[in-house]
Design an enzyme around this catalytic site. Structure first.
Site, PDB file in Angstrom:
ATOM      1  NE  ARG A  50      -4.000  24.765  10.461  1.00 17.06           N
ATOM      2  CZ  ARG A  50      -4.698  25.767  11.004  1.00 17.06           C
ATOM      3  NH1 ARG A  50      -5.441  26.553  10.256  1.00 17.06           N
ATOM      4  NH2 ARG A  50      -4.661  25.992  12.317  1.00 17.06           N
ATOM      5  CE1 TYR A 103      -5.473   5.267  -6.700  1.00 11.73           C
ATOM      6  CE2 TYR A 103      -6.253   7.276  -5.644  1.00 11.73           C
ATOM      7  CZ  TYR A 103      -5.565   6.076  -5.588  1.00 11.73           C
ATOM      8  OH  TYR A 103      -4.968   5.688  -4.415  1.00 11.73           O
ATOM      9  CG  ASP A 176      -6.333  13.469 -11.615  1.00 12.15           C
ATOM     10  OD1 ASP A 176      -5.151  13.664 -11.937  1.00 12.15           O
ATOM     11  OD2 ASP A 176      -6.671  12.795 -10.616  1.00 12.15           O
ATOM     12  CE  LYS A 201       0.383   8.254  -7.919  1.00 10.92           C
ATOM     13  NZ  LYS A 201      -0.256   8.955  -6.822  1.00 10.92           N
TER      14      LYS A 201
HETATM   15  O1  P1T Z   1      -2.013   9.258  -3.741  1.00 13.03           O
HETATM   16  P1  P1T Z   1      -2.425  10.693  -3.777  1.00 13.03           P
HETATM   17  O2  P1T Z   1      -1.265  11.637  -3.856  1.00 13.03           O
HETATM   18  O3  P1T Z   1      -3.400  11.059  -2.713  1.00 13.03           O
HETATM   19  O4  P1T Z   1      -3.176  10.927  -5.194  1.00 13.03           O
HETATM   20  C1  P1T Z   1      -4.392  10.334  -5.520  1.00 13.03           C
HETATM   21  C2  P1T Z   1      -4.519  10.207  -7.025  1.00 13.03           C
HETATM   22  C3  P1T Z   1      -5.240  11.163  -7.715  1.00 13.03           C
HETATM   23  N1  P1T Z   1      -5.394  11.098  -9.056  1.00 13.03           N
HETATM   24  C4  P1T Z   1      -4.834  10.096  -9.765  1.00 13.03           C
HETATM   25  C5  P1T Z   1      -5.036  10.040 -11.247  1.00 13.03           C
HETATM   26  C6  P1T Z   1      -4.079   9.115  -9.139  1.00 13.03           C
HETATM   27  O5  P1T Z   1      -3.537   8.149  -9.876  1.00 13.03           O
HETATM   28  C7  P1T Z   1      -3.911   9.163  -7.720  1.00 13.03           C
HETATM   29  C8  P1T Z   1      -3.136   8.136  -6.971  1.00 13.03           C
HETATM   30  N2  P1T Z   1      -2.904   6.972  -7.704  1.00 13.03           N
HETATM   31  C9  P1T Z   1      -2.172   5.900  -7.315  1.00 13.03           C
HETATM   32  C10 P1T Z   1      -1.595   5.782  -6.108  1.00 13.03           C
HETATM   33  C11 P1T Z   1      -2.077   4.834  -8.307  1.00 13.03           C
HETATM   34  O6  P1T Z   1      -1.207   3.944  -8.173  1.00 13.03           O
HETATM   35  O7  P1T Z   1      -2.848   4.861  -9.276  1.00 13.03           O
END
Ligand code: P1T
Length: 387
Positions: A50, A103, A176, A201
């Site tokens: 961790r 988001y 972001d 992503k």
């Molecule tokens: O899903 P996660 O890995 O926890 O990420 C969150 C997140 C953070 N910032 C942006 C710009 C994002 O698009 C996302 C997650 N978004 C999707 C799952 C979506 O379909 O838009």
């Protein structure tokens, strides 16, 4: 070294000396704990996975190199990364200025978790205008939070202008960079303090891992984030670290193909009778096309559009596509599409999202790297089935 080279080599140089084995690919270090000779210090630098893990560290070195940062930290999800930033930067009574198109999960984190449980307040502003960000800053503002391009409306925020306004007031700017990745945009070079990613992503790129990352160059803040990440346990697993390391090797080639297909789809949809409004920063008609060419090295693979009609037409269109999977998420090699109002942004109340422009007829597409002809054919067929 240039981007494509760093994306393959940073953090993954073969170790030929000492106890090194010459692995060209960093092994998945599954050990949860690490033996030591002496009670008072870890013999090989690691204590417990961790706190630190060699596979995760290799990824963190890679991610830092790609964003031009001194440090990278890999988290169990994008939301875990965002939460840890919140816990590290904010105290009760503090204030955040955030862009108003975000988001849905980020909005939910601010409104349903950080605001009630940490006692912070958040002002949402149209961050396409740096003056609005400036006007929203108060004595208690500690953080400016930007997505650019925004999810899902593909609006841009001027990172350089906003970071400079925030810095003058002693406020941190976090960007972001999930939507275009460091291949197309480097927020730290434009003055931002912190970059955050959902590695789920484009960085992983194959829709088979959930992860997050933070890249930054401030030593104090890095220490705080690292401490809090270990304290709350928001770490990326060794297997997922390996997956993202593997994904980043092809980031440059994938992003070029995503953009090529997205431009083609955007140009096709812009003239389509079934489309009333297009949102893609690569189109000259995008209101911030000039900023896009100045701030980014490319326009990415994400786009949105308003479909003629309303919710019924939007749902029928999405359900009639065969190649585009109807699914949340983005940034994988396969094309995905979704309805933000009822899917990724459903946690935002209807009045709030409609004020910003996230309507029931807004369709979002993550354009994959399939053959462009096949994508256009599938879109046209789904439109034809509406009439
Ligand atoms: O899903 P996660 O890995 O926890 O990420 C969150 C997140 C953070 N910032 C942006 C710009 C994002 O698009 C996302 C997650 N978004 C999707 C799952 C979506 O379909 O838009």
């Amino acid at each position: 070294m240039k981007f494509e080279t760093e994306a393959i080599h940073a953090g993954e140089e073969p170790k030929l000396e000492g106890a090194g084995t010459g692995d060209v690919v960093v092994p998945i270090h599954l050990s949860s704990t690490f033996a030591r000779r002496e009670v008072t210090k870890p013999t090989c630098g690691y204590e417990y996975s961790r706190q630190g893990n060699p596979t995760r560290e290799a990824l963190e070195t890679r991610l830092a190199a790609l964003e031009g940062a001194r440090w990278g930290l890999a988290f169990s999800s994008g939301m875990a990364a965002e939460t840890t930033i919140g816990l590290s930067v904010l105290e009760p009574g503090d204030h955040v200025v955030a862009g108003d198109d975000l988001y849905g999960g980020t909005w939910r984190l601010f409104e349903r978790v950080l605001a009630p449980h940490l006692g912070v307040s958040v002002s949402y502003v149209d961050a396409t205008d740096p003056e609005r960000v400036a006007d929203a800053l108060t004595e208690r503002t500690k953080l400016v939070w930007l997505e650019t391009p925004t999810n899902p409306l593909m609006r841009l925020c001027d990172i350089e202008a906003i970071s400079s306004i925030a810095r003058e007031r002693g406020v941190l700017t976090a960007v972001d960079n999930t939507f275009v990745t460091p291949y197309f945009q480097r927020p730290l070079a434009l003055g931002a303090d912190v970059v955050v990613h959902s590695t789920s992503k484009y960085l992983n790129g194959h829709s088979d891992s959930i992860g997050g990352a933070v890249m930054l160059s401030d030593e104090e803040l890095h220490k705080k984030l690292k401490f809090n990440q270990n304290a709350v346990g928001a770490i990326l697993s060794p297997f997922d670290s390996y997956m993202v390391l593997r994904g980043t090797k092809t980031l440059a080639v994938r992003m070029r193909e995503h953009e090529k297909n997205a431009m083609r789809v955007a140009e096709h949809l812009e003239g389509h009778p079934g489309v009333t409004r297009m949102y893609y920063p690569g189109l000259p008609s995008h209101p911030q096309h000039e900023l896009a060419t100045r701030q980014m090295f490319g326009f990415g693979g994400m786009l949105s559009f308003e479909i003629a009609g309303g919710l019924t037409e939007a749902c029928a269109f999405l359900e009639n596509l065969t190649l585009f999977a109807l699914a949340e998420s983005l940034g994988g090699v396969e094309s995905l599409t979704e309805l933000p109002a009822l899917m990724t942004h459903a946690s935002i109340p209807k009045e709030e999202r409609e004020k910003v422009g996230v309507t029931d007829s807004l369709v979002r597409i993550s354009v994959g790297i399939e053959n462009g002809d096949d994508l256009i054919e599938d879109l046209d067929r789904a439109f034809a089935s509406l009439s």
